[in-house]
Design a protein around this motif. Structure first.
Motif, PDB file in Angstrom:
ATOM      1  N   ASP A 215     -77.845   7.687 -14.401  1.00  0.00           N
ATOM      2  CA  ASP A 215     -76.880   6.686 -14.852  1.00  0.00           C
ATOM      3  C   ASP A 215     -75.474   7.263 -14.919  1.00  0.00           C
ATOM      4  N   LEU A 216     -75.331   8.561 -14.565  1.00  0.00           N
ATOM      5  CA  LEU A 216     -74.015   9.192 -14.472  1.00  0.00           C
ATOM      6  C   LEU A 216     -74.105  10.456 -13.636  1.00  0.00           C
ATOM      7  N   ILE A 217     -73.148  10.636 -12.733  1.00  0.00           N
ATOM      8  CA  ILE A 217     -72.970  11.894 -11.994  1.00  0.00           C
ATOM      9  C   ILE A 217     -71.609  12.439 -12.383  1.00  0.00           C
ATOM     10  N   ILE A 218     -71.548  13.751 -12.669  1.00  0.00           N
ATOM     11  CA  ILE A 218     -70.284  14.393 -13.038  1.00  0.00           C
ATOM     12  C   ILE A 218     -69.943  15.440 -11.985  1.00  0.00           C
ATOM     13  N   GLY A 219     -68.781  15.268 -11.323  1.00  0.00           N
ATOM     14  CA  GLY A 219     -68.376  16.172 -10.252  1.00  0.00           C
ATOM     15  C   GLY A 219     -66.952  16.665 -10.422  1.00  0.00           C
ATOM     16  N   ASN A 220     -66.433  17.279  -9.364  1.00  0.00           N
ATOM     17  CA  ASN A 220     -65.074  17.828  -9.374  1.00  0.00           C
ATOM     18  C   ASN A 220     -64.471  17.678  -7.976  1.00  0.00           C
ATOM     19  N   LYS A 221     -63.191  17.331  -7.927  1.00  0.00           N
ATOM     20  CA  LYS A 221     -62.532  17.044  -6.652  1.00  0.00           C
ATOM     21  C   LYS A 221     -62.560  18.237  -5.702  1.00  0.00           C
ATOM     22  N   GLU A 222     -62.335  19.438  -6.222  1.00  0.00           N
ATOM     23  CA  GLU A 222     -62.291  20.624  -5.366  1.00  0.00           C
ATOM     24  C   GLU A 222     -63.681  21.103  -4.983  1.00  0.00           C
ATOM     25  N   GLU A 223     -64.616  21.040  -5.920  1.00  0.00           N
ATOM     26  CA  GLU A 223     -65.946  21.604  -5.697  1.00  0.00           C
ATOM     27  C   GLU A 223     -66.816  20.745  -4.785  1.00  0.00           C
ATOM     28  N   ASN A 224     -66.661  19.444  -4.869  1.00  0.00           N
ATOM     29  CA  ASN A 224     -67.531  18.538  -4.113  1.00  0.00           C
ATOM     30  C   ASN A 224     -66.771  17.879  -2.970  1.00  0.00           C
ATOM     31  N   THR A 225     -67.507  17.464  -1.940  1.00  0.00           N
ATOM     32  CA  THR A 225     -66.852  16.868  -0.780  1.00  0.00           C
ATOM     33  C   THR A 225     -66.608  15.380  -1.010  1.00  0.00           C
ATOM     34  N   GLN A 226     -65.530  14.904  -0.451  1.00  0.00           N
ATOM     35  CA  GLN A 226     -65.167  13.492  -0.601  1.00  0.00           C
ATOM     36  C   GLN A 226     -66.257  12.586  -0.048  1.00  0.00           C
ATOM     37  N   SER A 227     -66.842  12.975   1.088  1.00  0.00           N
ATOM     38  CA  SER A 227     -67.859  12.122   1.716  1.00  0.00           C
ATOM     39  C   SER A 227     -69.105  11.987   0.831  1.00  0.00           C
ATOM     40  N   ASP A 228     -69.537  13.095   0.210  1.00  0.00           N
ATOM     41  CA  ASP A 228     -70.694  13.030  -0.685  1.00  0.00           C
ATOM     42  C   ASP A 228     -70.407  12.122  -1.874  1.00  0.00           C
ATOM     43  N   ILE A 229     -69.246  12.293  -2.471  1.00  0.00           N
ATOM     44  CA  ILE A 229     -68.909  11.515  -3.661  1.00  0.00           C
ATOM     45  C   ILE A 229     -68.791  10.027  -3.320  1.00  0.00           C
ATOM     46  N   GLU A 230     -68.166   9.722  -2.199  1.00  0.00           N
ATOM     47  CA  GLU A 230     -68.019   8.314  -1.805  1.00  0.00           C
ATOM     48  C   GLU A 230     -69.376   7.669  -1.545  1.00  0.00           C
ATOM     49  N   GLU A 231     -70.311   8.428  -0.998  1.00  0.00           N
ATOM     50  CA  GLU A 231     -71.639   7.877  -0.754  1.00  0.00           C
ATOM     51  C   GLU A 231     -72.386   7.661  -2.066  1.00  0.00           C
ATOM     52  N   LEU A 232     -72.257   8.608  -2.989  1.00  0.00           N
ATOM     53  CA  LEU A 232     -72.979   8.512  -4.254  1.00  0.00           C
ATOM     54  C   LEU A 232     -72.459   7.393  -5.151  1.00  0.00           C
ATOM     55  N   GLU A 233     -71.133   7.175  -5.139  1.00  0.00           N
ATOM     56  CA  GLU A 233     -70.582   6.194  -6.071  1.00  0.00           C
ATOM     57  C   GLU A 233     -70.949   4.760  -5.704  1.00  0.00           C
ATOM     58  N   VAL A 234     -71.509   4.571  -4.518  1.00  0.00           N
ATOM     59  CA  VAL A 234     -72.027   3.245  -4.153  1.00  0.00           C
ATOM     60  C   VAL A 234     -73.262   2.915  -4.997  1.00  0.00           C
ATOM     61  N   TYR A 235     -74.018   3.954  -5.384  1.00  0.00           N
ATOM     62  CA  TYR A 235     -75.289   3.762  -6.078  1.00  0.00           C
ATOM     63  C   TYR A 235     -75.236   4.054  -7.571  1.00  0.00           C
ATOM     64  N   CYS A 236     -74.207   4.790  -8.004  1.00  0.00           N
ATOM     65  CA  CYS A 236     -74.226   5.287  -9.377  1.00  0.00           C
ATOM     66  C   CYS A 236     -72.811   5.591  -9.846  1.00  0.00           C
ATOM     67  N   PRO A 237     -72.491   5.445 -11.135  1.00  0.00           N
ATOM     68  CA  PRO A 237     -71.177   5.847 -11.637  1.00  0.00           C
ATOM     69  C   PRO A 237     -70.954   7.347 -11.444  1.00  0.00           C
ATOM     70  N   VAL A 238     -69.807   7.707 -10.896  1.00  0.00           N
ATOM     71  CA  VAL A 238     -69.451   9.112 -10.666  1.00  0.00           C
ATOM     72  C   VAL A 238     -68.112   9.391 -11.372  1.00  0.00           C
ATOM     73  N   TRP A 239     -68.122  10.330 -12.302  1.00  0.00           N
ATOM     74  CA  TRP A 239     -66.901  10.735 -13.016  1.00  0.00           C
ATOM     75  C   TRP A 239     -66.444  12.074 -12.448  1.00  0.00           C
ATOM     76  N   MET A 240     -65.161  12.160 -12.055  1.00  0.00           N
ATOM     77  CA  MET A 240     -64.640  13.343 -11.378  1.00  0.00           C
ATOM     78  C   MET A 240     -63.549  14.036 -12.195  1.00  0.00           C
ATOM     79  N   SER A 241     -63.612  15.349 -12.255  1.00  0.00           N
ATOM     80  CA  SER A 241     -62.523  16.141 -12.831  1.00  0.00           C
ATOM     81  C   SER A 241     -61.627  16.645 -11.697  1.00  0.00           C
TER      82      SER A 241
END
Length: 265
Positions: free
Chosen positions: A79-105
């Protein structure tokens, strides 16, 4: 209950509050979540989220920070994914946020890191615990800055993070800010993590060259290699987690830097 937060990329993120099924895809933020008192709420983490080690073994590994196993994360139904702009790739985050809330630092300074601790504390309903961690970090780093000034530590430094090709921490990085907090001025004036040669390092007029334990595992043999090329500088191995991990690791980093500074008096 649903609650909406704004992450550090300016995105509104609406979650079931407090979240009960969290996937953390940044090692330092995973450690923070455990240190805030969460446990069973953390259902997935990366293969690099090794602290605390006793918690690591019992959690589902969802790949590496730069190459997440998207299907596995979906199967976990967080019900929540917590990531970071530098550590994670934009493509992964964009794909994940379609299915689940993603909060980014998005972190560049010690102040940013403390802001992140506070915001994640609010996000997971652990605000008092986050405030206490920030109190310890603020007091500790204020003391470190004072000690660096008292002992007149004013070293020109290069901080290497990779070999073949050599790469260094440049400006506009969290590492650059941590160096400054300990009385060191980064001689690498280019942005982010530029490549450089030993010849360029030789002409950079640095007094100190720090070899990080991560992401490249520099070792004693590399000290000799670099010292031969840059004989006028002192070359040291350092703990990359202490220099580059934000989150609750910064509490441990205070003691590390007290001892580190003694080597520079």
């Amino acid at each position: 209950m649903q609650k909406t937060f704004t992450d550090q990329m300016g995105r509104e993120v609406t979650i079931n509050f407090p979240p009960k099924r969290i996937v953390s895809v940044v090692p330092s933020q995973t450690e923070l979540l455990f240190d805030l008192g969460l446990d069973t709420e953390i259902i997935g983490l990366t293969k690099f989220c090794i602290h605390p080690i006793e918690k690591f073994a019992a959690r589902t590994k969802v790949g590496g920070t730069k190459k997440l196993n998207i299907d596995l994360i979906k199967d976990l139904k967080p019900d929540l994914i917590i990531g970071n702009k530098e550590e994670n790739t934009q493509s992964d985050i964009e794909e994940l946020e379609v299915y689940c809330p993603v909060w980014m630092s998005d972190i560049f300074t010690l102040d940013d890191a403390m802001k992140t601790i506070g915001q994640i504390g609010e996000l997971v309903d652990r605000e008092p615990e986050a405030a206490y961690l920030n109190h310890l970090i603020s007091a500790g780093f204020n003391d470190l800055k004072m000690l660096a000034a008292q002992h007149r530590i004013d070293k020109k430094v290069a901080y290497l993070i990779w070999r073949k090709p050599y790469m260094a921490a440049g400006k506009n990085t969290f590492l650059d800010n941590i160096l400054l907090s300990n009385g060191m001025t980064n001689v690498i004036t280019r942005q982010r993590y530029p490549e450089l040669t030993l010849e360029q390092l030789k002409t950079a007029n640095c007094e100190l060259i720090l070899l990080s334990s991560e992401p490249y595992p520099f070792a004693e043999k590399h000290i000799k290699e670099i010292q031969a090329a840059v004989p006028h500088a002192k070359v040291m191995l350092v703990d990359g987690e202490m220099f580059s991990w934000y989150g609750s690791r910064l509490v441990k980093a205070v003691q590390y830097f007290f001892e580190f500074q003694k080597q520079l008096y």
